[in-house]
Design a protein around this motif. Structure first.
Motif, PDB file in Angstrom:
ATOM      1  N   THR A   1       7.668 -71.184  22.477  1.00 55.32           N
ATOM      2  CA  THR A   1       6.911 -70.083  21.886  1.00 55.32           C
ATOM      3  C   THR A   1       6.273 -69.198  22.962  1.00 55.32           C
ATOM      4  O   THR A   1       6.079 -69.616  24.103  1.00 55.32           O
ATOM      5  N   VAL A   2       5.937 -67.984  22.521  1.00 55.58           N
ATOM      6  CA  VAL A   2       5.142 -67.062  23.316  1.00 55.58           C
ATOM      7  C   VAL A   2       3.848 -66.835  22.542  1.00 55.58           C
ATOM      8  O   VAL A   2       3.874 -66.611  21.331  1.00 55.58           O
ATOM      9  N   ILE A   3       2.716 -66.927  23.240  1.00 56.45           N
ATOM     10  CA  ILE A   3       1.424 -66.707  22.591  1.00 56.45           C
ATOM     11  C   ILE A   3       0.697 -65.579  23.313  1.00 56.45           C
ATOM     12  O   ILE A   3       0.667 -65.535  24.545  1.00 56.45           O
ATOM     13  N   ILE A   4       0.115 -64.675  22.529  1.00 59.57           N
ATOM     14  CA  ILE A   4      -0.710 -63.598  23.084  1.00 59.57           C
ATOM     15  C   ILE A   4      -2.161 -63.891  22.730  1.00 59.57           C
ATOM     16  O   ILE A   4      -2.501 -64.108  21.558  1.00 59.57           O
ATOM     17  N   TRP A   5      -3.001 -63.919  23.756  1.00 61.89           N
ATOM     18  CA  TRP A   5      -4.387 -64.334  23.613  1.00 61.89           C
ATOM     19  C   TRP A   5      -5.347 -63.171  23.879  1.00 61.89           C
ATOM     20  O   TRP A   5      -5.042 -62.281  24.665  1.00 61.89           O
ATOM     21  N   ASP A   6      -6.512 -63.251  23.253  1.00 65.56           N
ATOM     22  CA  ASP A   6      -7.620 -62.363  23.601  1.00 65.56           C
ATOM     23  C   ASP A   6      -8.376 -63.012  24.765  1.00 65.56           C
ATOM     24  O   ASP A   6      -8.787 -64.181  24.674  1.00 65.56           O
ATOM     25  N   THR A   7      -8.548 -62.273  25.849  1.00 63.79           N
ATOM     26  CA  THR A   7      -9.139 -62.840  27.060  1.00 63.79           C
ATOM     27  C   THR A   7     -10.562 -63.340  26.830  1.00 63.79           C
ATOM     28  O   THR A   7     -10.935 -64.422  27.306  1.00 63.79           O
ATOM     29  N   GLU A   8     -11.368 -62.559  26.135  1.00 61.16           N
ATOM     30  CA  GLU A   8     -12.778 -62.903  25.977  1.00 61.16           C
ATOM     31  C   GLU A   8     -13.001 -64.049  24.997  1.00 61.16           C
ATOM     32  O   GLU A   8     -13.729 -64.991  25.276  1.00 61.16           O
ATOM     33  N   SER A   9     -12.363 -63.976  23.838  1.00 61.35           N
ATOM     34  CA  SER A   9     -12.595 -64.999  22.813  1.00 61.35           C
ATOM     35  C   SER A   9     -11.743 -66.246  23.025  1.00 61.35           C
ATOM     36  O   SER A   9     -12.025 -67.292  22.447  1.00 61.35           O
ATOM     37  N   LYS A  10     -10.683 -66.116  23.838  1.00 64.06           N
ATOM     38  CA  LYS A  10      -9.737 -67.211  24.084  1.00 64.06           C
ATOM     39  C   LYS A  10      -9.021 -67.660  22.806  1.00 64.06           C
ATOM     40  O   LYS A  10      -8.534 -68.782  22.706  1.00 64.06           O
TER      41      LYS A  10
END
Length: 389
Positions: A93-102
């Motif tokens: 899989t590929v996951i895209i994350w929000d840097t601040e909220s993780k």
């Protein structure tokens, strides 16, 4: 009596300056990337997590780990605005994350059928590309997760592994490096394969573009890094030779002046992009090195290894070290030439034989890039410590 310069040279015969060393438990560090601020790095590890570390002080972890992958994390990439992180792993899989909220911005992106070896953002941050063991490269919409294109390796064998993907600086092309010995260059708007570069008989483990987009650089299982014309695929100059095992990762500085390579031989090495020669000594790890990254201002170098160690190096110290050793070598060469000249003149006064000089020969010294070092010496370490996170 030795002078200051001689003392400096003696000190520089040890390891280059290690600024910091961080240990992330006992988990292999598969991948590492710098944020644009140059103060933080993100790592992907064997324990299925991502971690942000502050490299300004003691490498402390910023917040909690990113949790979501169900298998080891092979690759991470940071968006141009530092607000998003993309990761790919052995869970396909590929996951895209929000840097601040993780937190995940989207559900895990599913298209690949085998582990994801490499991910990258486009320069505008709107797309993410991923390369997989399933022979494909997938281009995703970074906002919606939609599949924009699937690029096949165009090889009959199913065993082709895509090890690396990289967008060109203008975002119009995408390069991939594979186990079938090829670099492929794709047009991103229509998935057309524009160019296939045969690098030899070995897998292409890492591929990057030069900042001006005119060259492609490849690190391969033949232990070398090669430079290629990105328009016609012709090789440029000689390869960078020095590693004793395959190259796992390479990075290029923002000003194109040098590259860094990580290798299965437990070292990281710097190379001049103009001469393709090694700069200074090899940077030592205790285990295989899987990843290397250069800070945006080209002041720091970070590398991650099989034993969980993450090491931070001062690029300035490495370059200065290279200059001192090069100066020493030039002095030795000059002394050798003077000795040869004096010897020739002396022999000429004793004999008219044209072969007399051959008995003495030229006192050529090894170049800067062939000098060996003692692994037991480490005089110039600024700070070395272990941090469990």
């Amino acid at each position: 009596m030795p002078g200051v310069r001689d003392t400096a040279i003696d000190l520089l015969k040890g390891h280059p300056a290690l600024t910091q060393a961080v240990r992330q438990r006992k988990n292999k560090v598969w991948t590492v990337a710098f944020f644009k601020d140059g103060r933080r790095v993100v790592t992907g590890s064997h324990d299925k997590t991502l971690r942000i570390l502050d490299v300004r002080q003691t490498g402390e972890m910023v917040g909690e780990p990113f949790k979501g992958h169900t298998d080891r994390v092979r690759s991470v990439a940071i968006s141009p605005d530092d607000r998003r992180i993309a990761s790919g792993g052995d869970d396909a899989t590929v996951i895209i994350w929000d840097t601040e909220s993780k937190q995940m911005v989207l559900n895990p992106l599913v298209k690949h059928t085998e582990k994801v070896n490499s991910v990258c953002f486009s320069p505008d941050g709107k797309r993410v590309a991923s390369g997989s063991h399933d022979s494909t490269v997938v281009v995703w919409d970074a906002d919606t997760g939609a599949v924009l294109a699937t690029l096949d390796s165009q090889h009959r064998r199913k065993t082709v592994h895509v090890w690396s993907v990289s967008f060109s600086p203008d975002g119009l092309k995408l390069a991939s490096g594979s186990s079938d010995h090829y670099i492929r260059v794709w047009r991103t708007v229509n998935a057309e394969c524009l160019l296939k570069i045969n690098v030899g008989q070995w897998s292409v483990r890492s591929v990057v573009w030069s900042p001006d987009g005119n060259q492609l650089l490849s690190g391969s299982s033949d232990n070398t890094t090669k430079f290629w014309n990105s328009s016609n695929g012709e090789q440029i100059g000689q390869p960078c030779i020095g590693h004793t095992r395959w190259i796992t990762c390479l990075a290029i500085s923002s000003d194109s002046s040098f590259i860094a390579t990580a290798s299965d031989d437990s070292t990281v090495r710097l190379w001049c992009t103009r001469t393709h020669k090694q700069i200074g000594y090899a940077l030592q790890h205790a285990k295989k090195v899987h990843s290397v990254a250069i800070s945006p201002n080209a002041e720091l170098l970070v590398s991650g290894a099989d034993d969980g160690n993450l090491q931070l190096w001062s690029v300035r110290d490495i370059l200065e070290q290279g200059m001192v050793v090069e100066s020493q070598t030039e002095d030795e060469d000059s002394q050798g030439e003077q000795f040869h000249s004096c010897s020739s003149e002396t022999q000429d006064s004793k004999s008219d034989s044209p072969d007399t000089n051959d008995a003495y020969g030229s006192d050529d010294q090894d170049s800067l890039f062939d000098v060996s070092y003692s692994p037991s010496m480490c005089f110039l370490s600024h700070r070395t410590w272990v941090c469990y996170v």
